[in-house]
Write an enzyme that holds these catalytic residues in place. Structure first.
Site, mmCIF file in Angstrom:
data_model
loop_
_atom_site.group_PDB
_atom_site.id
_atom_site.type_symbol
_atom_site.label_atom_id
_atom_site.label_comp_id
_atom_site.label_asym_id
_atom_site.label_seq_id
_atom_site.Cartn_x
_atom_site.Cartn_y
_atom_site.Cartn_z
ATOM 1 N N GLY A 122 0.841 -1.201 0.000
ATOM 2 C CA GLY A 122 0.000 0.000 0.000
ATOM 3 C C GLY A 122 0.876 1.251 0.000
ATOM 4 C CD GLN A 123 -1.822 6.143 -1.232
ATOM 5 O OE1 GLN A 123 -1.464 7.054 -1.969
ATOM 6 N NE2 GLN A 123 -2.859 6.251 -0.434
ATOM 7 C CG ASP B 108 -6.726 -12.468 5.745
ATOM 8 O OD1 ASP B 108 -7.114 -11.312 6.019
ATOM 9 O OD2 ASP B 108 -7.463 -13.343 5.241
ATOM 10 C CB ALA C 11 -6.304 -0.184 6.636
ATOM 11 C CE1 TYR C 12 -13.153 -4.190 2.330
ATOM 12 C CE2 TYR C 12 -13.517 -1.818 2.371
ATOM 13 C CZ TYR C 12 -13.813 -3.066 1.873
ATOM 14 O OH TYR C 12 -14.783 -3.203 0.898
ATOM 15 C CB THR C 13 -7.887 1.941 2.273
ATOM 16 O OG1 THR C 13 -7.428 1.148 1.182
ATOM 17 C CG2 THR C 13 -6.926 1.850 3.426
ATOM 18 C CE1 TYR D 211 1.532 5.651 10.187
ATOM 19 C CE2 TYR D 211 1.558 3.255 9.928
ATOM 20 C CZ TYR D 211 2.224 4.457 10.068
ATOM 21 O OH TYR D 211 3.601 4.467 10.108
ATOM 22 C CB THR E 186 -8.970 7.611 8.897
ATOM 23 O OG1 THR E 186 -9.606 8.520 8.006
ATOM 24 C CG2 THR E 186 -10.052 6.832 9.617
ATOM 25 C CE1 TYR F 108 -10.430 3.266 5.890
ATOM 26 C CE2 TYR F 108 -11.031 5.577 6.129
ATOM 27 C CZ TYR F 108 -10.062 4.589 6.067
ATOM 28 O OH TYR F 108 -8.739 4.925 6.172
HETATM 29 N N1 LIG Z 1 -5.409 6.578 1.944
HETATM 30 C C1 LIG Z 1 -5.851 7.579 2.686
HETATM 31 O O1 LIG Z 1 -6.248 8.628 2.173
HETATM 32 C C2 LIG Z 1 -5.844 7.459 4.192
HETATM 33 C C3 LIG Z 1 -6.378 8.529 4.941
HETATM 34 C C4 LIG Z 1 -6.364 8.435 6.347
HETATM 35 C C5 LIG Z 1 -5.857 7.308 6.957
HETATM 36 N N2 LIG Z 1 -5.369 6.291 6.203
HETATM 37 C C6 LIG Z 1 -4.855 5.099 6.898
HETATM 38 O O2 LIG Z 1 -3.459 4.993 6.616
HETATM 39 C C7 LIG Z 1 -3.085 3.601 6.592
HETATM 40 C C8 LIG Z 1 -2.356 3.287 5.299
HETATM 41 O O3 LIG Z 1 -3.230 3.612 4.209
HETATM 42 P P1 LIG Z 1 -2.770 3.465 2.681
HETATM 43 O O4 LIG Z 1 -3.325 4.619 1.928
HETATM 44 O O5 LIG Z 1 -1.317 3.157 2.615
HETATM 45 O O6 LIG Z 1 -3.614 2.168 2.276
HETATM 46 P P2 LIG Z 1 -3.559 1.318 0.916
HETATM 47 O O7 LIG Z 1 -2.629 1.942 -0.043
HETATM 48 O O8 LIG Z 1 -4.974 1.084 0.515
HETATM 49 O O9 LIG Z 1 -2.917 -0.049 1.417
HETATM 50 C C9 LIG Z 1 -3.608 -0.907 2.262
HETATM 51 C C10 LIG Z 1 -2.849 -2.219 2.292
HETATM 52 O O10 LIG Z 1 -3.568 -3.124 3.132
HETATM 53 C C11 LIG Z 1 -3.588 -4.390 2.479
HETATM 54 N N3 LIG Z 1 -4.705 -5.219 2.932
HETATM 55 C C12 LIG Z 1 -6.000 -5.153 2.585
HETATM 56 N N4 LIG Z 1 -6.698 -6.135 3.185
HETATM 57 C C13 LIG Z 1 -5.817 -6.836 3.928
HETATM 58 C C14 LIG Z 1 -5.919 -7.968 4.770
HETATM 59 N N5 LIG Z 1 -7.063 -8.631 4.964
HETATM 60 N N6 LIG Z 1 -4.801 -8.407 5.388
HETATM 61 C C15 LIG Z 1 -3.611 -7.802 5.190
HETATM 62 N N7 LIG Z 1 -3.454 -6.749 4.386
HETATM 63 C C16 LIG Z 1 -4.534 -6.262 3.772
HETATM 64 C C17 LIG Z 1 -3.738 -4.032 1.011
HETATM 65 O O11 LIG Z 1 -3.423 -5.151 0.217
HETATM 66 P P3 LIG Z 1 -4.191 -5.320 -1.192
HETATM 67 O O12 LIG Z 1 -3.727 -4.186 -2.035
HETATM 68 O O13 LIG Z 1 -3.735 -6.670 -1.645
HETATM 69 O O14 LIG Z 1 -5.668 -5.239 -0.901
HETATM 70 C C18 LIG Z 1 -2.719 -2.898 0.915
HETATM 71 O O15 LIG Z 1 -1.404 -3.383 0.745
HETATM 72 C C19 LIG Z 1 -4.373 2.809 6.806
HETATM 73 O O16 LIG Z 1 -4.504 2.494 8.156
HETATM 74 C C20 LIG Z 1 -5.472 3.807 6.425
HETATM 75 O O17 LIG Z 1 -6.689 3.514 7.082
HETATM 76 C C21 LIG Z 1 -5.339 6.334 4.838
#
Ligand SMILES: NC(=O)c1ccc[n+]([C@@H]2O[C@H](COP(=O)([O-])OP(=O)(O)OC[C@H]3O[C@@H](n4cnc5c(N)ncnc54)[C@H](OP(=O)(O)O)[C@@H]3O)[C@@H](O)[C@H]2O)c1
Length: 295
Positions: A11-12, A36, A60-62, A99, A101, A125
């Protein structure tokens, strides 16, 4: 050397953390399906095999809209998984870095949110992420929970890459100007996370036992999605590839989606700076640094 278990590498934030955390110890880093978060037994087994001093959960489930119809899965990944990690961290005397949100808030406060403000998620979410935070707190494990907002990287998927793509496909672009928050570079977030862990030196557990907990950690300042898109177009190092002639402001109601978003969810990050002596740069400065570096 400390053993670090990092969950989420593709993920990011996870991708950037891999790079910033590699010098900090023996890094065991996994992503789905090798780990998982919705499989509690598998998760417990993994933690007990690795026996880390630090657990980092970047997964996370994003998918905010899809979560509205996949409630059980979103809850298993965002609430139950972190709860299990917290329980195991407590037993092992490990630190948990997690992390969360800005979507734990409803966006109606009218000024930047403090960590002490009441939460009120308005989508699945946000609700499941809040449950994850609460489970970590309730477990009594030593933790660092960083609530962030509008995370982007120029590598994949997020808003920045989408805007750059739209600018190459559409002559007129419409972006909402009624959602306001703080863009946060995944790289800055990962670097700042590692800097905090480093401050603990050999006793990160004792350090975060004293200083850890919940902190807001987002890019400095705030903007609307429209202003963010405008800055991305201006900073695009390959502007000549853009076919977009105009960027027009729109309203969230023009683009009906399953999940309601908070309108103004800016996070006040002063507590982080006071506690750790570090802060995220202004969102536009970070965007410039990230875009300069990536092209
Ligand atoms: N993106 C935003 O704008 C944002 C804003 C506020 C807070 N956050 C928080 O910041 C953190 C990082 O976010 P991010 O943007 O880096 O998220 P992301 O790019 O969507 O990456 C999420 C990662 O979690 C993995 N994942 C999904 N389901 C899973 C499972 N059952 N078991 C293990 N891994 C799993 C995904 O794998 P797959 O790709 O294979 O599904 C992906 O590698 C998260 O906690 C998110 O809630 C994000």
């Amino acid at each position: 050397m400390k053993t670090i278990l990092q969950i989420g590498t593709k993920g990011q934030v996870g991708w950037e953390l891999l790079r910033t955390c590699v010098p900090l110890g023996n890094l065991v880093a996994l992503d789905y399906p090798d780990v998982d978060l919705s499989d509690s037994d598998g998760l417990r087994k993994l933690v007990n095999e690795v026996k880390p001093q630090i657990i980092i959960n970047a997964a996370a489930y994003t998918n905010v809209d899809k979560a509205e119809s996949e409630i059980a899965l979103a809850r298993a990944i965002n609430a139950t998984g972190p709860a299990v990690l917290a329980e195991e961290a407590k037993k092992l005397k490990a630190v948990l870095l997690h992390y969360s949100t800005d979507y734990v808030f409803d966006g109606s406060k009218g000024s930047p949110y403090l960590e002490s403000d009441p939460t009120k998620p308005i989508n699945v979410y946000g609700q499941t992420k809040l449950e994850g935070e609460q489970a970590i707190e309730a477990s009594g494990c030593v933790n660092l929970v960083l609530r962030t907002s509008w995370v982007y990287s120029v590598r994949q998927g997020g808003f920045v890459t989408k805007v750059l793509q739209w600018a190459r496909q559409q002559e007129v672009m419409r972006v909402v100007d009624d959602q306001i928050s703080s863009p946060t570079s995944a790289r800055m977030l990962a670097e700042l996370s590692a800097l905090i862990l480093v401050q603990g030196r050999e006793d990160v557990y004792g350090y975060l036992q004293e200083k850890g907990g919940l902190f807001h950690c987002a890019g400095g300042g705030s903007c609307s999605r429209y202003e963010w898109a405008k800055a991305i177009l201006e900073l695009d190092p390959k502007k000549e590839e853009q076919i977009a002639q105009r960027l027009e402001p729109a309203k969230s109601s023009d683009f009906p989606v399953p999940a309601t978003r908070p309108m103004v969810s800016v996070l006040n990050c002063d507590k982080l700076t006071e506690n750790f002596g570090i802060k995220q740069p202004d969102w536009k400065k970070s965007l410039q640094l990230v875009m300069d570096a990536e092209f």
